[in-house]
Structures are given as structure tokens and as C-alpha cells.
Design a protein around this motif. Structure first.
Motif, mmCIF file in Angstrom:
data_model
loop_
_atom_site.group_PDB
_atom_site.id
_atom_site.type_symbol
_atom_site.label_atom_id
_atom_site.label_comp_id
_atom_site.label_asym_id
_atom_site.label_seq_id
_atom_site.Cartn_x
_atom_site.Cartn_y
_atom_site.Cartn_z
ATOM 1 N N GLU A 194 165.674 47.881 47.306
ATOM 2 C CA GLU A 194 164.987 47.940 46.017
ATOM 3 C C GLU A 194 163.892 46.900 45.868
ATOM 4 N N VAL A 195 163.923 45.816 46.653
ATOM 5 C CA VAL A 195 162.905 44.769 46.503
ATOM 6 C C VAL A 195 161.840 44.865 47.588
ATOM 7 N N THR A 196 161.762 45.977 48.290
ATOM 8 C CA THR A 196 160.698 46.182 49.269
ATOM 9 C C THR A 196 159.455 46.717 48.567
ATOM 10 N N ASP A 197 158.303 46.526 49.201
ATOM 11 C CA ASP A 197 157.054 47.031 48.633
ATOM 12 C C ASP A 197 157.090 48.544 48.468
ATOM 13 N N ILE A 198 157.730 49.231 49.414
ATOM 14 C CA ILE A 198 157.763 50.696 49.358
ATOM 15 C C ILE A 198 158.436 51.159 48.075
ATOM 16 N N VAL A 199 159.614 50.623 47.787
ATOM 17 C CA VAL A 199 160.362 51.050 46.609
ATOM 18 C C VAL A 199 159.731 50.515 45.326
ATOM 19 N N GLU A 200 159.270 49.280 45.354
ATOM 20 C CA GLU A 200 158.739 48.663 44.139
ATOM 21 C C GLU A 200 157.387 49.239 43.728
#
Length: 335
Positions: free
Chosen positions: A36-42
Motif C-alpha cells: 500500500e505504500v508503494t508508488d504504484i498503489v499510492e
């Protein structure tokens, strides 16, 4: 089509078979797998609610969807080795530029069921063979690293954060944001000032356990035997949280800032994380658009895209045309 045909030809020699899965997935799949704290998800996922209020996402990458499809169809239940590949569009909301598109295409390869470094080596050897077939080997560099187990990274993250907090004011804005959420991603920051700070940071290599060290040592020895050159990049990490132990990238200096054409690694905990049985796995994905750009820059676009026919029929009249049509189908049946 040429790239996909080349990849399919190479992978067939190693016993890989094609798998397909839908463009849309439940959003929770990517939050649980990618992190959840990756650039992809955020910042980068195309997410929306359907008429029933269920959150859906256009797939931003293929591994999580491949694992979900395998679990749904019980491909991983008997713990047999599964060698799979897929090709198709992925979607990420980011600023379009050369080599980076909102809808892009990837070819992905996944190997389930082999815990040893032999599977990691096979994945890298397959990519090296593809580059040879495409005639671009000399323009690509293999970067390699081990990010250890989850336990290894927990210890390292604590040491890294402690060090970086002393220099927090001098970090670039993106790294400051990641400091308490995803500090490992700071290691591959593009900021020169942040990289200068990292020169004095603790090394992940010093925190690897015996298992990760032996795994990495075995991988490097297999690549040496195969004659594949590589450079160990201790700051190479992945933007996908599910990776462990081996991570690798094939990069080029011919495409400017978007120099990564293929990336992959090992993800032994992902299947269990998504509700399946513990299953070792390793895989990689390559960007088709970037490979096409590279082939174009290097003037390596093949003159002959399709295979030359083995047999020609020259006919005159409808009767001959009908006979030729029937004979052609019979020949195709024998191929």
C-alpha cells in the motif's frame, strides 16, 4: 508480434506455456501484493468502483494477477513446478513520456515451485538468450542484487532509517516522504544529493542472513558458468514489496532516463500472502514499448518480420483454387 514470437520461441525451449488473465482485478489484490505504500498503489493505479460498489483496478503489473489466476484454477495446489508466461497491456497513471506510457505492454515470465537459485539463474539466462536472438546483447547491462529475507530487511531498515533520520533535512522531497513508509526505495533515488548521503549509509549486504548469502553466491556462480556478465548493484531494490532475495534489472544507456527494459526477482512469500500454500517463485517482466524503442535506436528492426512460406501454390481457375485450398489445409495439419 515479432517480439512476442521471439519470446515464445525461446521460452518453448525451457518448457514454459502461455497463461491469460483479465485486465480488471479487485483492487485489494494489488494492495496486498505490491504494497500500500508503494508508488504504484499510492499514485499510479487506475481504480474505480463498479455498480455494486466493489473497487476494481486495471492491472498495473502481471505477477499478482498471474498468482491469483493460478490459485483460482488450482495450478499451484499440488506443488508441481509451473513455468508460465503472458503478454498484454498494463496501466499506470503517470506523465506520458518517451518510454513511459499510461497504457503499455509487458511480457511476463513466472516460475513457481523451485526454491533454489537455479530458477533465478534460468530466468536470467532466458533473458540473455532473448537479447542474443534480438541482436542487442552488447547494449544491455545486467544489474544484480540480493535484498535478503523479510527478517533481514527488517533489521536493515531499522539501521537505515536511524542513519537517514540524521540527514533527513538534506534528503530530496520524495525520499523524505519515503523515510517512514518505504525507506528501501530511497536507495535508488535519482537525486545526486541523496545518493551522496547514501555513500555513508549502512550496507544491506551486511544484514543478509546465511540463507540469502548462500543463495546469492550460488546464483552468481551459475551465471559465471553460463558466461553471463553482471554487476552487483547494492542499491538496486524493487518498487514491488513482494520481492525477496534476488532482484535484477537489464538496463541500457541508449534510452535516456527510462533505461530499464527488463526487471525481475524472487518472490517466495507472495502465493502464501494471497491465501495459497507456501510456494517459492521467481519471475521477470519486460516492457515491449521500450524494447521496440531500443531496437529502433539501434537500427535492429528485422527486415523480415514473418516466416517465409515453405510451399507456394500457383493456381489457375476456380477448380484448381479449391484443390489448392484443400491441399494447403492438409499440409498445415502436418506442421
Amino acid at each position: 508480434q515479432y517480439l512476442e514470437s521471439t519470446v515464445s520461441h525461446v521460452l518453448s525451449r525451457y518448457g514454459y506455456r502461455e497463461i491469460r488473465f483479465p485486465l480488471l482485478e479487485q483492487t485489494e489484490l494489488f494492495k496486498r501484493s505490491i504494497g500500500e505504500v508503494t508508488d504504484i498503489v499510492e499514485k499510479e493505479m487506475y481504480t474505480f468502483d463498479d455498480r455494486n460498489g466493489e473497487s476494481l483496478t486495471l492491472r498495473p503489473e502481471g505477477t499478482a494477477s498471474c498468482v491469483r489466476a493460478c490459485m483460482q484454477h488450482s495450478l499451484l495446489d499440488n506443488q508441481q513446478v509451473q513455468r508460465l508466461w503472458y503478454a498484454g497491456p498494463m496501466f499506470r497513471y503517470e506523465r506520458p513520456q518517451k518510454g513511459r506510457l499510461r497504457q503499455f505492454h509487458q511480457i511476463g515470465v513466472e516460475n513457481f515451485g523451485v526454491a533454489s537459485a537455479d530458477a533465478d539463474a534460468e530466468a536470467i539466462i532466458i533473458t540473455a538468450r532473448m537479447w542474443r536472438e534480438l541482436g542487442i546483447t552488447e547494449h544491455l547491462t545486467l544489474e544484480l542484487n540480493s535484498i535478503g529475507s523479510l527478517e533481514d530487511r527488517v533489521s536493515y531498515k531499522a539501521a537505515l532509517v536511524e542513519y537517514l533520520q540524521r540527514h533527513a533535512a538534506d534528503l530530496d522531497e520524495d525520499s523524505q516522504r519515503r523515510l517512514n513508509s518505504n525507506p528501501l526505495r530511497i536507495l535508488d533515488s535519482k537525486s545526486a544529493s541523496t545518493q551522496a548521503i547514501l555513500d555513508g549509509a549502512p550496507s544491506l549486504e551486511d544484514y543478509l542472513g546465511e540463507d540469502a548469502n548462500e543463495h546469492f553466491k550460488r546464483l552468481k556462480s551459475l551465471l559465471d558458468v553460463a558466461g553471463i556478465e553482471y554487476c552487483v548493484n547494492p542499491r538496486l531494490v524493487s518498487g514491488l514489496d513482494y520481492y525477496c532475495k534476488t532482484v535484477f534489472e537489464w538496463t541500457t544507456d541508449k534510452l535516456g532516463a527510462q533505461g530499464t527494459v527488463c526487471a525481475g526477482g524472487r518472490y517466495d512469500g507472495l502465493v502464501e500472502q494471497l491465501g495459497g500454500k507456501p510456494t517459492p517463485a521467481v519471475g521477470f517482466a519486460m516492457g515491449i514499448e521500450r524494447l521496440v524503442l531500443l531496437l529502433d535506436v539501434l537500427d535492429k528492426v528485422p527486415a523480415e518480420i514473418t516466416h517465409a512460406p515453405d510451399v507456394y501454390f500457383v493456381v489457375a481457375g476456380d477448380t484448381a483454387q479449391t484443390v489448392a485450398f484443400e491441399l494447403a489445409e492438409q499440409l498445415r495439419d502436418q506442421m
